[in-house]
Every structure is written in structure tokens, then in C-alpha cells.
Design an enzyme around this catalytic site. Sequence first.
Site, mmCIF file in Angstrom:
data_model
loop_
_atom_site.group_PDB
_atom_site.id
_atom_site.type_symbol
_atom_site.label_atom_id
_atom_site.label_comp_id
_atom_site.label_asym_id
_atom_site.label_seq_id
_atom_site.Cartn_x
_atom_site.Cartn_y
_atom_site.Cartn_z
ATOM 1 N N ASP A 1 48.282 60.430 -67.341
ATOM 2 C CA ASP A 1 47.216 60.357 -68.344
ATOM 3 C C ASP A 1 46.038 59.505 -67.876
ATOM 4 O O ASP A 1 46.128 58.778 -66.877
ATOM 5 C CB ASP A 1 47.764 59.815 -69.680
ATOM 6 C CG ASP A 1 48.635 58.580 -69.517
ATOM 7 O OD1 ASP A 1 48.646 57.985 -68.423
ATOM 8 O OD2 ASP A 1 49.305 58.202 -70.489
ATOM 9 N N ASN B 1 55.276 53.053 -80.446
ATOM 10 C CA ASN B 1 55.400 54.124 -81.449
ATOM 11 C C ASN B 1 56.173 55.335 -80.917
ATOM 12 O O ASN B 1 56.228 56.370 -81.567
ATOM 13 C CB ASN B 1 54.016 54.553 -81.950
ATOM 14 C CG ASN B 1 53.162 55.174 -80.844
ATOM 15 O OD1 ASN B 1 53.598 55.303 -79.697
ATOM 16 N ND2 ASN B 1 51.953 55.576 -81.180
ATOM 17 N N HIS C 1 55.446 57.006 -78.048
ATOM 18 C CA HIS C 1 54.707 57.985 -77.228
ATOM 19 C C HIS C 1 55.184 57.958 -75.781
ATOM 20 O O HIS C 1 55.643 56.932 -75.280
ATOM 21 C CB HIS C 1 53.183 57.819 -77.344
ATOM 22 C CG HIS C 1 52.571 56.660 -76.650
ATOM 23 N ND1 HIS C 1 51.475 55.975 -77.139
ATOM 24 C CD2 HIS C 1 52.856 56.041 -75.474
ATOM 25 C CE1 HIS C 1 51.128 55.021 -76.302
ATOM 26 N NE2 HIS C 1 51.948 55.033 -75.289
ATOM 27 N N GLU D 1 51.208 61.406 -78.520
ATOM 28 C CA GLU D 1 51.365 60.532 -79.677
ATOM 29 C C GLU D 1 52.243 61.185 -80.750
ATOM 30 O O GLU D 1 52.336 62.417 -80.825
ATOM 31 C CB GLU D 1 49.974 60.255 -80.290
ATOM 32 C CG GLU D 1 49.046 59.446 -79.388
ATOM 33 C CD GLU D 1 49.329 57.948 -79.413
ATOM 34 O OE1 GLU D 1 50.512 57.548 -79.466
ATOM 35 O OE2 GLU D 1 48.365 57.169 -79.371
HETATM 36 C C1 GLP Z 1 50.096 53.427 -72.333
HETATM 37 C C2 GLP Z 1 50.411 54.629 -71.459
HETATM 38 C C3 GLP Z 1 51.869 54.990 -71.526
HETATM 39 C C4 GLP Z 1 52.724 53.763 -71.361
HETATM 40 C C5 GLP Z 1 52.422 52.768 -72.439
HETATM 41 C C6 GLP Z 1 53.276 51.519 -72.364
HETATM 42 O O1 GLP Z 1 49.844 53.715 -73.653
HETATM 43 N N1 GLP Z 1 49.649 55.776 -71.774
HETATM 44 O O2 GLP Z 1 52.149 55.954 -70.526
HETATM 45 O O3 GLP Z 1 54.070 54.134 -71.415
HETATM 46 O O4 GLP Z 1 51.077 52.416 -72.276
HETATM 47 O O5 GLP Z 1 52.550 50.457 -71.854
HETATM 48 P P1 GLP Z 1 53.171 49.061 -71.469
HETATM 49 O O6 GLP Z 1 54.080 49.336 -70.339
HETATM 50 O O7 GLP Z 1 51.993 48.228 -71.047
HETATM 51 O O8 GLP Z 1 53.879 48.562 -72.669
#
Ligand code: GLP
Length: 240
Positions: A67, A135, A137, A142
Site C-alpha cells: 500500500d 481495527n 485492517h 479497512e
Molecule cells: C499501516 C499499514 C498496515 C500496517 C499498520 C500497522 O496502517 N497500512 O499495513 O499493518 O499500519 O502499523 P504498525 O505496525 O505501525 O502498528
Amino acid sequence: MIKIRIFDNTKEAGIYAASLAEQVILRNTSTVLGLATGSTSIPFYDALVRFCNEGLNCNGVTTFNLDEYVGLPSNHPQSYRHFMDVHLFSKVKISDMNIYFPDGTAADLKAECNRYDNVLKDYELDFQLLGIGTNGHIGFNEPSHLLLSNTHVVSLSKDTIQSNARFFQSELDVPRQAITMGVQAILQAKQIVLMAFGYDKAKVVAQAVQGQIRTDLPATMLQLHRDVTFVLDAKSSSEL
Ligand code: GLP
């Protein structure tokens, strides 16, 4: 059945997850890795870089990132492309030609999503790394009453904007949209490794592993896959 591995600390967890990727790289002459961003993935990249310095050859590796934020150029400090440059691509020998990323600055975002899917369809992901949002995702798929299979533009949820605000100067600076690979490409990967650390993720990890499969908790879809490993620490596994 989702395999669960629980580690004392995030460094150990990162080494384990990277060694799963290493096994895949060693098995194939050309390996396709699906990659994730976020703070959770940093110990994975640290370990993979270490393995490469110790002799692992990544010349034949192709990567697809999950992404990217809409509107952030690749050199923006919070763009996911920049994150990957800092944590992996600047440190290992993966050819620039073999690095694929959705372009969040494309003038025609829909065409950009189609372009990404067209490239993706010529490859098979051997290994997909995932994080998880609080959440539920995965990538930026989402929670919703429906999930999209292909790469698409998504409006980020309030939860995601709030939790990602820690990386920006203020919540107002967090992009409102992103491009994300859809659930089809993720679920078609041969092997999936999801990493999650900390109490913040405990509830969602338990739901993802043990809860009903539901589109408003996208990570529950992983229960449908044959080869998924959750790499956790004591905190994120505390509600299992
Ligand atoms: C973002 C990314 C996700 C990731 C999430 C968790 O939103 N798009 O792919 O899994 O962050 O982030 P963190 O590892 O900083 O908690």
C-alpha cells in the site's frame, strides 16, 4: 489453522519472521515477496538486512508493497516507499527494476490501481508479510460491509488516521486516502506471515485468530488461508 509463534521480544520475533522469508528465498531462483510497512515490520527488515550482510543473496528477489498513501511523493518522509528505502532497499541488493509500488501521486488513481494489478497478475507472491491495524485492517483494507478483491483506492477510517497520526506532525497531516492491494492478492500468496506486537494489538489478534470471519474485521479472512503464521510477543498474544 493459523500457526502462532510467541517471542520474548520484537527482535527475536523479527529474526524468526525473516528466517521464514530466507527459507523461501533459498528455495527459489527468483522469489516474489509481498512487503508491508509500519513500525511492527522494522525488526523483520533489520534481520533480513543482517542475513544479507551475512551472505543471503537477494539478487533474484522481486518485491511488491501492499500500500501507499495517496498524495505523498516517494521521497516524502512518511511515504511507504521512503520507509522501504530507509529500512530495506538502500541496504540490500534488490534491483530497482524488481521493486513494485503503487504510486500515490498518480493523476489517475484508478488507472494506477489497474496498472498495479496488471503487473501483479504476472507474478505469484511466494511470501506475504503483513502487519495489522488495531481495527483489523490488513494492508489498508479497512473494516467495511464488503471487501474489494483488487487493488483500489480506500478512504482511511477514523481509527487508522488517529493511530497513524503518531508519524505525522498532526492528525490533520495524515492523508485521507491510500492505494491498497486487495484481499485477493493477499490471500493468493503461498505463505503469509503476520506480525503484531504490544497490548494495543491483543484484542484484534485474538479476534483475527479465533473470531468469526467478517468483512468488518478484514484480518479474519486469513483463517481461510492454508499457510499463515502469526508472529507475536507476549503482549499481543495476551488475549488468545
Ligand atoms: C499501516 C499499514 C498496515 C500496517 C499498520 C500497522 O496502517 N497500512 O499495513 O499493518 O499500519 O502499523 P504498525 O505496525 O505501525 O502498528
